[in-house]
Write a protein that holds these residues in place. Structure first.
Motif, PDB file in Angstrom:
ATOM      1  N   TYR A   1      34.805  -2.907  19.038  1.00 17.47           N
ATOM      2  CA  TYR A   1      34.024  -3.950  19.722  1.00 17.47           C
ATOM      3  C   TYR A   1      32.541  -3.578  19.748  1.00 17.47           C
ATOM      4  O   TYR A   1      31.670  -4.408  19.452  1.00 17.47           O
TER       5      TYR A   1
ATOM      6  N   GLN B   1      44.993   2.770  21.928  1.00 15.45           N
ATOM      7  CA  GLN B   1      44.708   1.436  21.379  1.00 15.45           C
ATOM      8  C   GLN B   1      43.465   0.831  22.034  1.00 15.45           C
ATOM      9  O   GLN B   1      42.605   0.268  21.355  1.00 15.45           O
ATOM     10  N   ARG B   2      43.388   0.968  23.368  1.00  9.57           N
ATOM     11  CA  ARG B   2      42.255   0.368  24.091  1.00  9.57           C
ATOM     12  C   ARG B   2      40.944   1.046  23.706  1.00  9.57           C
ATOM     13  O   ARG B   2      39.915   0.390  23.560  1.00  9.57           O
TER      14      ARG B   2
ATOM     15  N   ASN C   1      45.626  -6.432  28.149  1.00 10.91           N
ATOM     16  CA  ASN C   1      45.421  -5.195  27.386  1.00 10.91           C
ATOM     17  C   ASN C   1      45.718  -3.959  28.227  1.00 10.91           C
ATOM     18  O   ASN C   1      46.337  -3.001  27.766  1.00 10.91           O
TER      19      ASN C   1
ATOM     20  N   LYS D   1      48.787  -2.234  26.372  1.00 14.28           N
ATOM     21  CA  LYS D   1      48.310  -1.372  25.286  1.00 14.28           C
ATOM     22  C   LYS D   1      48.068   0.047  25.775  1.00 14.28           C
ATOM     23  O   LYS D   1      47.709   0.267  26.925  1.00 14.28           O
TER      24      LYS D   1
ATOM     25  N   LYS E   1      41.795   0.184  13.553  1.00 13.48           N
ATOM     26  CA  LYS E   1      42.464  -1.088  13.856  1.00 13.48           C
ATOM     27  C   LYS E   1      43.986  -0.929  13.890  1.00 13.48           C
ATOM     28  O   LYS E   1      44.686  -1.727  14.503  1.00 13.48           O
TER      29      LYS E   1
ATOM     30  N   GLU F   1      39.974  -0.102  20.203  1.00  7.77           N
ATOM     31  CA  GLU F   1      39.438  -1.463  20.271  1.00  7.77           C
ATOM     32  C   GLU F   1      38.018  -1.478  20.837  1.00  7.77           C
ATOM     33  O   GLU F   1      37.172  -2.264  20.408  1.00  7.77           O
ATOM     34  N   THR F   2      37.760  -0.611  21.804  1.00 11.91           N
ATOM     35  CA  THR F   2      36.420  -0.527  22.398  1.00 11.91           C
ATOM     36  C   THR F   2      35.396  -0.065  21.369  1.00 11.91           C
ATOM     37  O   THR F   2      34.294  -0.623  21.269  1.00 11.91           O
TER      38      THR F   2
END
Length: 225
Positions: A160, A152-153, A144, A148, A222, A156-157
């Motif tokens: 998550y 994006q990261r 990642n 990414k 997303k 995603e965090t």
């Protein structure tokens, strides 16, 4: 604190593979403590004389990078074991553990864990399986980071945290992280993390209530590129 053999928390980690008599033995020599938000549980490089079973709360595991920043490697939650890798390998801790909110933990001495690793193959296999899972997650993080974007990261965090820890009654994420924490999770400068979060806010993907973050459009998060 209650007895290990009656504790529901053990169902979430390798301790579930111990026999009742093993759990009773461990219960007799464990110690329990409350760790306050922001308190360091152990430092990178510490010799760990046992494992911590997290009864409540969340902590972050970090590693000091060459530029002097703490890179967040993982978040450890209620039900997880802390320090099992160091105990098995007999090496100093590779990471630092810091409480993100008030925590309750039980400390089990190293000698007791090693006894069970030698005697109970089901327990040993469960510990190995959890370590393999940690390695897989570490592989994913490396990929990642390389492939990414920061956007994006960070998206995603947020997802998550939302999916893993849930939200408060007002809809804000239940885990309160500083902007620096977010930067340290995705491996960027704090200013960059603040800039991306501000962009997400402008685009209506998130909103803020004080320091708390509320996800407004998880599907759009997303799709962030």
């Amino acid at each position: 604190m209650g007895k290990c053999e009656q504790c529901i928390i053990k169902q979430f980690n390798s301790l579930k593979s111990l026999t009742k008599s093993e759990l009773i033995r461990i219960s007799g020599c464990k110690t329990s403590r409350v760790i306050k938000k922001g308190e360091v549980i152990f430092e990178e490089g510490d010799v760990l004389n046992g494992v911590y079973c997290v009864r409540d709360g969340i902590c972050k595991l970090t590693k000091l990078s060459e530029n002097g920043k703490d890179q967040i490697v993982k978040m450890v939650v209620k039900g997880d074991l802390l320090g099992q890798r160091s105990v098995v390998s007999s090496e100093r801790s590779n990471l630092k553990a810091t409480a993100l909110n008030d925590m309750e933990v039980c400390f089990i001495p190293r000698s007791e864990i090693l006894k069970d690793l030698h005697k109970n193959p089901e327990f040993t296999f469960d510990v190995l399986r959890n370590m393999a899972k940690d390695l897989k997650e570490a592989d994913d993080v490396i990929v990642n980071m390389a492939q990414k974007s920061v956007k994006q990261r960070l998206a995603e965090t947020l997802i998550y945290i939302h999916d893993s820890f849930g939200v408060n009654p007002d809809g804000t994420l239940s885990v309160l992280l500083s902007r620096e924490d977010f930067a340290n999770i995705v491996g960027t400068a704090t200013e960059s993390a603040i800039r991306v979060l501000s962009q997400f806010k402008r685009e209506g993907l998130i909103s803020t209530v004080g320091k708390h973050i509320k996800i407004q459009n998880i599907e759009a998060l997303k799709r962030v590129e």
